[in-house]
Motif scaffolding. Structure first.
Motif, PDB file in Angstrom:
ATOM      1  N   SER A 185       1.063  -1.677  -0.054  1.00  0.00           N
ATOM      2  CA  SER A 185       0.242   0.031  -0.149  1.00  0.00           C
ATOM      3  C   SER A 185       0.827   1.467  -0.293  1.00  0.00           C
ATOM      4  N   VAL A 186       1.691   1.003   0.252  1.00  0.00           N
ATOM      5  CA  VAL A 186       2.645   2.237  -0.152  1.00  0.00           C
ATOM      6  C   VAL A 186       3.431   2.501  -1.022  1.00  0.00           C
ATOM      7  N   GLU A 187       4.664   1.392  -1.161  1.00  0.00           N
ATOM      8  CA  GLU A 187       5.390   1.037  -2.531  1.00  0.00           C
ATOM      9  C   GLU A 187       4.334   0.629  -3.861  1.00  0.00           C
ATOM     10  N   GLY A 188       3.664   0.344  -4.019  1.00  0.00           N
ATOM     11  CA  GLY A 188       2.708  -0.225  -4.948  1.00  0.00           C
ATOM     12  C   GLY A 188       3.388  -1.470  -5.384  1.00  0.00           C
ATOM     13  N   PRO A 189       3.499  -1.433  -6.917  1.00  0.00           N
ATOM     14  CA  PRO A 189       3.957  -3.474  -7.693  1.00  0.00           C
ATOM     15  C   PRO A 189       4.956  -3.688  -6.729  1.00  0.00           C
ATOM     16  N   VAL A 190       4.766  -4.969  -6.679  1.00  0.00           N
ATOM     17  CA  VAL A 190       5.987  -6.013  -6.408  1.00  0.00           C
ATOM     18  C   VAL A 190       6.744  -5.669  -8.089  1.00  0.00           C
ATOM     19  N   THR A 191       7.822  -5.867  -8.528  1.00  0.00           N
ATOM     20  CA  THR A 191       8.126  -5.524  -9.641  1.00  0.00           C
ATOM     21  C   THR A 191       7.993  -7.202 -10.531  1.00  0.00           C
ATOM     22  N   ALA A 192       8.683  -8.574  -9.886  1.00  0.00           N
ATOM     23  CA  ALA A 192       9.802  -8.995 -10.293  1.00  0.00           C
ATOM     24  C   ALA A 192       8.529 -10.158  -9.913  1.00  0.00           C
ATOM     25  N   THR A 193       7.160 -10.091  -9.320  1.00  0.00           N
ATOM     26  CA  THR A 193       6.008 -10.458  -9.865  1.00  0.00           C
ATOM     27  C   THR A 193       5.309 -10.258 -10.717  1.00  0.00           C
ATOM     28  N   LEU A 194       5.532  -9.126 -11.144  1.00  0.00           N
ATOM     29  CA  LEU A 194       4.366  -8.980 -12.024  1.00  0.00           C
ATOM     30  C   LEU A 194       4.836  -9.578 -13.512  1.00  0.00           C
ATOM     31  N   ASP A 195       6.230  -9.001 -13.251  1.00  0.00           N
ATOM     32  CA  ASP A 195       6.566  -9.652 -14.794  1.00  0.00           C
ATOM     33  C   ASP A 195       6.964 -10.897 -15.357  1.00  0.00           C
ATOM     34  N   GLY A 196       7.096 -11.847 -13.680  1.00  0.00           N
ATOM     35  CA  GLY A 196       7.182 -13.226 -14.022  1.00  0.00           C
ATOM     36  C   GLY A 196       5.774 -13.656 -14.022  1.00  0.00           C
ATOM     37  N   GLU A 198      11.557  -1.813  17.746  1.00  0.00           N
ATOM     38  CA  GLU A 198      10.360  -2.498  16.457  1.00  0.00           C
ATOM     39  C   GLU A 198       9.429  -1.598  16.070  1.00  0.00           C
ATOM     40  N   GLY A 199       8.369  -1.837  15.508  1.00  0.00           N
ATOM     41  CA  GLY A 199       6.898  -0.814  15.571  1.00  0.00           C
ATOM     42  C   GLY A 199       7.475   0.142  14.420  1.00  0.00           C
ATOM     43  N   VAL A 200       7.878  -0.391  13.480  1.00  0.00           N
ATOM     44  CA  VAL A 200       9.141   0.525  12.408  1.00  0.00           C
ATOM     45  C   VAL A 200       7.651   0.778  11.373  1.00  0.00           C
ATOM     46  N   ALA A 201       7.375   2.242  11.226  1.00  0.00           N
ATOM     47  CA  ALA A 201       6.656   2.527   9.483  1.00  0.00           C
ATOM     48  C   ALA A 201       6.079   3.820   9.724  1.00  0.00           C
ATOM     49  N   ASP A 202       6.795   4.380   8.920  1.00  0.00           N
ATOM     50  CA  ASP A 202       6.469   5.457   8.317  1.00  0.00           C
ATOM     51  C   ASP A 202       4.450   5.968   7.925  1.00  0.00           C
ATOM     52  N   VAL A 203       4.230   5.073   7.401  1.00  0.00           N
ATOM     53  CA  VAL A 203       2.595   4.847   7.502  1.00  0.00           C
ATOM     54  C   VAL A 203       1.401   3.593   8.095  1.00  0.00           C
TER      55      VAL A 203
END
Ligand code: PRE
Length: 301
Positions: free
Chosen positions: A55-66, A160-165
């Motif tokens: 939800s922050v970085e968008g698509p996982v391109t290795a998965t889409l290409d694969g 622990e619990g580190v997240a910008d969003v």
């Protein structure tokens, strides 16, 4: 026993997702997303578990290409995980000069790193757990990992619990070779990849085929067709199951217009039921088909 090859090594978020979908199957870690897919294509594993979107970085391109290349695979299930990170170091580390992680993970903690480890250089690793392994081996000072990695590796928890969003999530797919589809539930997702001609309005025409059948789109991503500069494939996730009339009808329409690969219909992890546009239920389609039959057979003027 059947096996799930997951994007590892042990201690990744993907392992957590695979565990939630395992249903008693053996989990086998592999080093990369293409390797997980290759294990299914080669028959060494029945299923592969890989991340597909964050939800922050968008698509996982290795998965889409694969998914677009090589022999077809289809998603048969998905998992949605909340993503917050743990930062691990070797016991005794006093100064953190290098922080390693998967690029998606580094992007999700950028502000935290700026505030808390401003002097540290970030380094891309193949996964969050691969970064933890590299820290164990003394290659880097800290790793940004899934919480589970703190129990998998003999490292010290720096934070622990580190997240910008705060409510970041990643969605994962369970992939198989094409076979029997999961039954429709009313809360399903269908995925396809479409390669359109490069001409005015081509993408708009595809989207219109969906809109005119009352189909809601949940994701669209473009990926370059490698070796063909300026040409793209479009990955579309839509609400509904291919067993439903409006979805089958739309896929047939897309297939007439362009090259389409079916990437599966499966229940949504969040259980959100499909929005069905006006006059687009299975009953509406069946009634209209009955009318056309009647017209064709001369029973109706
Ligand atoms: O490296 C991991 O732990 C993964 O499972 C990969 C991955 C990703 O590709 O987005 C999964 C979830 C997090 O968003 C960060 C990394």
């Amino acid at each position: 026993m059947s096996r799930i090859a997951y994007f590892g090594p042990a201690g990744t978020f993907t392992e957590q997702a695979a565990r939630s979908l395992a249903d008693g199957r053996e989990l086998v870690p592999v080093e990369t997303i293409p390797a997980a897919m290759a294990a299914v294509r080669g028959g060494e594993a029945e299923l592969a578990c890989v991340p597909v979107e964050n939800s922050v970085e968008g698509p996982v391109t290795a998965t889409l290409d694969g998914l677009a290349e090589d022999s077809p695979l289809v998603a048969v299930a998905e998992a949605l995980l909340p993503v917050h990170f743990t930062v691990l170091t070797r016991p005794g580390t006093e100064t953190v000069r290098t922080v390693a992680s998967h690029p998606h993970a580094l992007a999700q903690v950028r502000h935290w790193l700026e505030l808390n480890l401003p002097e540290a250089t970030t380094v891309a690793a193949s996964s969050t757990a691969a970064a933890a392994v590299a820290v164990c081996e003394g290659e880097y000072d800290a790793a940004v990992t899934a919480p589970v990695a703190a129990r998998t590796y003999p490292l010290r928890v720096l934070a622990e619990g580190v997240a910008d969003v705060p409510d970041a999530r990643t969605r994962f797919l369970l992939l198989a070779t094409p076979g029997t589809l999961p039954a429709p539930t009313g809360a399903d997702r269908t995925s396809i990849v479409a390669s359109t001609a490069n001409r005015t309005g081509a993408l708009a025409e595809l989207l219109t085929e969906l809109a005119s059948r009352g189909i809601n789109l949940t994701r669209i991503d473009a990926r370059p067709i490698k070796g063909n500069f300026g040409f793209y494939r479009f990955f579309l996730d839509i609400e509904g199951h291919v067993a439903e009339a409006r979805i089958g009808d739309a896929l047939a329409a897309l297939k007439r217009r362009c090259d389409v690969r079916f990437l599966g219909s499966h229940p949504r992890a969040d259980g959100v039921r499909a929005t069905v546009g006006e006059m687009a239920t299975d009953e509406d389609f069946a009634e209209a088909a009955t009318w056309v039959e009647a017209v064709r057979s001369g029973r109706q003027a």
